[in-house]
Design a protein around this motif. Sequence first.
Motif, PDB file in Angstrom:
ATOM      1  N   GLN A  39       0.836  -1.207   0.000  1.00 39.87           N
ATOM      2  CA  GLN A  39       0.000   0.000   0.000  1.00 39.87           C
ATOM      3  C   GLN A  39       0.869   1.254   0.000  1.00 39.87           C
ATOM      4  N   TYR A  40       2.067   1.158   0.585  1.00 42.91           N
ATOM      5  CA  TYR A  40       2.907   2.345   0.691  1.00 42.91           C
ATOM      6  C   TYR A  40       3.377   2.800  -0.693  1.00 42.91           C
ATOM      7  N   TRP A  41       3.848   1.840  -1.494  1.00 44.15           N
ATOM      8  CA  TRP A  41       4.277   2.172  -2.857  1.00 44.15           C
ATOM      9  C   TRP A  41       3.228   1.713  -3.868  1.00 44.15           C
ATOM     10  N   ARG A  42       1.994   1.911  -3.555  1.00 42.71           N
ATOM     11  CA  ARG A  42       0.917   1.618  -4.496  1.00 42.71           C
ATOM     12  C   ARG A  42       1.088   2.538  -5.700  1.00 42.71           C
ATOM     13  N   HIS A  43       1.080   1.959  -6.918  1.00 41.04           N
ATOM     14  CA  HIS A  43       1.456   2.767  -8.077  1.00 41.04           C
ATOM     15  C   HIS A  43       0.658   2.368  -9.306  1.00 41.04           C
ATOM     16  N   LEU A  44       0.850   3.115 -10.371  1.00 40.47           N
ATOM     17  CA  LEU A  44       0.156   2.840 -11.626  1.00 40.47           C
ATOM     18  C   LEU A  44       0.692   1.562 -12.266  1.00 40.47           C
ATOM     19  N   PRO A  45      -0.175   0.831 -12.999  1.00 42.31           N
ATOM     20  CA  PRO A  45       0.294  -0.389 -13.667  1.00 42.31           C
ATOM     21  C   PRO A  45       1.247  -0.052 -14.819  1.00 42.31           C
ATOM     22  N   ASP A  46       1.939  -1.085 -15.328  1.00 47.66           N
ATOM     23  CA  ASP A  46       2.934  -0.903 -16.385  1.00 47.66           C
ATOM     24  C   ASP A  46       2.392  -0.167 -17.607  1.00 47.66           C
ATOM     25  N   ASN A  47       1.109  -0.424 -17.943  1.00 52.00           N
ATOM     26  CA  ASN A  47       0.580   0.205 -19.157  1.00 52.00           C
ATOM     27  C   ASN A  47       0.103   1.649 -18.919  1.00 52.00           C
ATOM     28  N   ARG A  48       0.478   2.217 -17.776  1.00 51.50           N
ATOM     29  CA  ARG A  48       0.185   3.641 -17.513  1.00 51.50           C
ATOM     30  C   ARG A  48       1.494   4.351 -17.164  1.00 51.50           C
ATOM     31  N   SER A  49       2.433   4.311 -18.074  1.00 48.98           N
ATOM     32  CA  SER A  49       3.735   4.893 -17.764  1.00 48.98           C
ATOM     33  C   SER A  49       3.648   6.419 -17.735  1.00 48.98           C
ATOM     34  N   SER A  50       4.611   7.020 -17.064  1.00 51.55           N
ATOM     35  CA  SER A  50       4.632   8.483 -16.972  1.00 51.55           C
ATOM     36  C   SER A  50       6.058   8.937 -16.727  1.00 51.55           C
ATOM     37  N   GLU A  51       6.258  10.226 -16.917  1.00 55.76           N
ATOM     38  CA  GLU A  51       7.598  10.777 -16.793  1.00 55.76           C
ATOM     39  C   GLU A  51       8.013  10.946 -15.331  1.00 55.76           C
ATOM     40  N   ARG A  52       7.032  11.299 -14.491  1.00 61.39           N
ATOM     41  CA  ARG A  52       7.392  11.702 -13.131  1.00 61.39           C
ATOM     42  C   ARG A  52       6.500  11.069 -12.057  1.00 61.39           C
ATOM     43  N   GLU A  53       6.274   9.777 -12.144  1.00 62.01           N
ATOM     44  CA  GLU A  53       5.421   9.146 -11.126  1.00 62.01           C
ATOM     45  C   GLU A  53       6.015   9.333  -9.733  1.00 62.01           C
ATOM     46  N   ARG A  54       7.344   9.517  -9.691  1.00 63.16           N
ATOM     47  CA  ARG A  54       8.026   9.662  -8.400  1.00 63.16           C
ATOM     48  C   ARG A  54       7.469  10.796  -7.556  1.00 63.16           C
ATOM     49  N   VAL A  55       6.861  11.831  -8.166  1.00 63.48           N
ATOM     50  CA  VAL A  55       6.401  12.957  -7.346  1.00 63.48           C
ATOM     51  C   VAL A  55       5.244  12.540  -6.423  1.00 63.48           C
ATOM     52  N   LEU A  56       4.655  11.362  -6.681  1.00 66.62           N
ATOM     53  CA  LEU A  56       3.575  10.892  -5.812  1.00 66.62           C
ATOM     54  C   LEU A  56       4.098  10.091  -4.622  1.00 66.62           C
ATOM     55  N   HIS A  57       5.409   9.842  -4.579  1.00 69.34           N
ATOM     56  CA  HIS A  57       5.934   8.871  -3.620  1.00 69.34           C
ATOM     57  C   HIS A  57       7.138   9.394  -2.847  1.00 69.34           C
ATOM     58  N   HIS A  58       7.395   8.747  -1.709  1.00 75.50           N
ATOM     59  CA  HIS A  58       8.652   8.919  -0.995  1.00 75.50           C
ATOM     60  C   HIS A  58       9.487   7.676  -1.235  1.00 75.50           C
ATOM     61  N   GLY A  59      10.757   7.854  -1.503  1.00 80.75           N
ATOM     62  CA  GLY A  59      11.659   6.723  -1.699  1.00 80.75           C
ATOM     63  C   GLY A  59      11.370   5.939  -2.963  1.00 80.75           C
ATOM     64  N   TRP A  60      10.843   6.603  -3.988  1.00 79.06           N
ATOM     65  CA  TRP A  60      10.441   5.922  -5.218  1.00 79.06           C
ATOM     66  C   TRP A  60      11.628   5.280  -5.940  1.00 79.06           C
ATOM     67  N   ALA A  61      12.759   5.998  -6.018  1.00 80.73           N
ATOM     68  CA  ALA A  61      13.924   5.469  -6.726  1.00 80.73           C
ATOM     69  C   ALA A  61      14.436   4.211  -6.025  1.00 80.73           C
ATOM     70  N   ALA A  62      14.464   4.228  -4.701  1.00 80.28           N
ATOM     71  CA  ALA A  62      14.922   3.059  -3.948  1.00 80.28           C
ATOM     72  C   ALA A  62      13.998   1.876  -4.209  1.00 80.28           C
ATOM     73  N   PHE A  63      12.704   2.145  -4.274  1.00 80.36           N
ATOM     74  CA  PHE A  63      11.739   1.078  -4.521  1.00 80.36           C
ATOM     75  C   PHE A  63      11.932   0.458  -5.903  1.00 80.36           C
TER      76      PHE A  63
END
Lengths: 486, 122
Positions: A39-63
């Motif tokens: 639930q913490y890194w709940r994210h869009l599925p593969d077929n919904r790619s985006s340039e900056r999904e990281r702005v919705l998350h903390h620690g996105w790059a590590a994940f």
Amino acid sequence: MADVLVIGAGPAGLAAARAARTQGALVTLLDAADDVGGQYWRHLPDNRSSERERVLHHGWAAFTELRRALDRDDHCRVLRSAQVWAIEETDAARRKEAPPAQQASEGELRRTTVHILVGPADGAARERLTLKPDAIVVATGAHDRTLPFPGWELPGVFTAGAAQALAKGERVAVGERVVVAGAGPFLLPVAASLVQTGSAVVGVYEASRSRTLASGWLPRPWLLARAGKKGVELAGYVVRQVRHRIPYRTGTAVVRAHGTDRVTAVTIASVDEQWRPVRGTERRVAADAVCVSHAFTPRLELALAAGCELDDAGFVAVDADQRTSVRDVYAAGEITGIGGVELALAEGTIAGHCAAGGSATDDVLRRPLRARSIYQEFAQRMHAAHSVRPGWTGWLTDDTVVCRCEEVNCGALRAAAAATESSSLRSLKLSTRAGLGICQGRICGRTVEKLLADAGPHGRLRDDARFDRRPIAFPLRLGELATDDQ
Amino acid sequence: MPPRSVPPADDPIRPDPSSAVHVTVDGVSRTGRAGQTIAGILLTSGELSWRRTSQKNAPRGVFCGIGVCFDCVVTVNGQRDVRACQRRAADGDVVDTQHDALPAHPADPTSRLSADGGGGDG
């Protein structure tokens, strides 16, 4: 080579899988969702790619780095859309300190059997899988606990987690004018997510009063400074709040939702230190969506199915190695106590390392051990500041729905408890049907236990029946059981 | 206002173009974005609720959003009790809403038959 199964691929499970691999184990990491992250890194599925999904998350790059590493690792099998529906323990597995003779002849006997279905959620033709790992790390997390209030069953009233999941997982805004309410620091990231979907957050209403918050968060501030990263994350939310001028009101609660076929407004009231609503403070606020969470309920069914004992607070009891009362079963993350992502990562690392044959005294665990102690302290503050106070039942009315599935209201529950002079959970469930619906008491269980305990002579339950004990951990189709391939 | 999708042009994540997914809900065709759950498609096509409860005939839709509460269950391709918030929509999915009447009282075997839309076993 040890064979480690990690159940749940949120922060704790991901960290456990990595640590078990580092220690040389063969790992199977599984999750009921169709991708890892929890639930913490709940994210869009593969077929919904985006340039900056990281702005919705903390620690996105590590994940994303961790996910990529585990997916590419030949000795780590990642099972997505995999629902564990039962765990069978053996008697030998139950005994933590088995006699040496038994340990020598362990083989099949000491192993726990895990039954899994792989395929689309609630699908009919899922693949059946049975695993007998050497060790298990249970990291099943928690879900929102929303205390009932009149009108909470109206469409448009969501848990805060639902608003978060829809925002992060689908880019869906639950409403235009949204009220966020309940208790705890989690309300802030939820409000931030709502703002990022373009919703107007009318206000964040925190039930704990400023004095309670201060006495929970402020003592010995030099210890809090150790939790630097978490402090930064929370500060980020506060800055965002100010920028968007979202009112954050402490000592207030949603005590009623209004509407016929959907929510149109809520009543907000001041509550005292014990969360008892203060008469005369009610005011009505128009809203088209209401997101309410007061706490978290650990998802215990699999840990209980494995035979793990709970601590006094109702979480899975673990030792310094994150080992449960059951030999070779470890637990990490929110099921051992609500503490947030940093604590989950530290516990997961320790659990994975030890499940793979290591020990908490090993040098490589120095950092996670230190992190665990820091964030446990942090969790205690959070609990002191935000934990559910008993006075909330003051906003219940006789016609407030408590069990949403079977539509049992508060008056019926209290009447049944009084009429039978029973403080037995089992008899209350059978006479009212509370908690016997399709969610199996996951939503109302703790509330029914509380109302029953309040009605009883000693303020506690008479039997040790618990809602969390479910022989089949998750509803499944009879057809799926019947297609026996043996 | 019902829930809505974030317009891609306004979305701070700067989404790449995504494809559509088509399903029918109670015979009416609905379009969502690929990767959406059935609940997501229902919510963004203007439905806040799609199930009626057995006892009080009360409307329900999404509550927990993470597969715990079962408020949002629908029938998908003839399979009942699928959690709409957990199931990704596949092109051509036939979704039927569920309105489950109570089972008949043993003393009154006809009551189930007269219940409006009873079962919804589609």
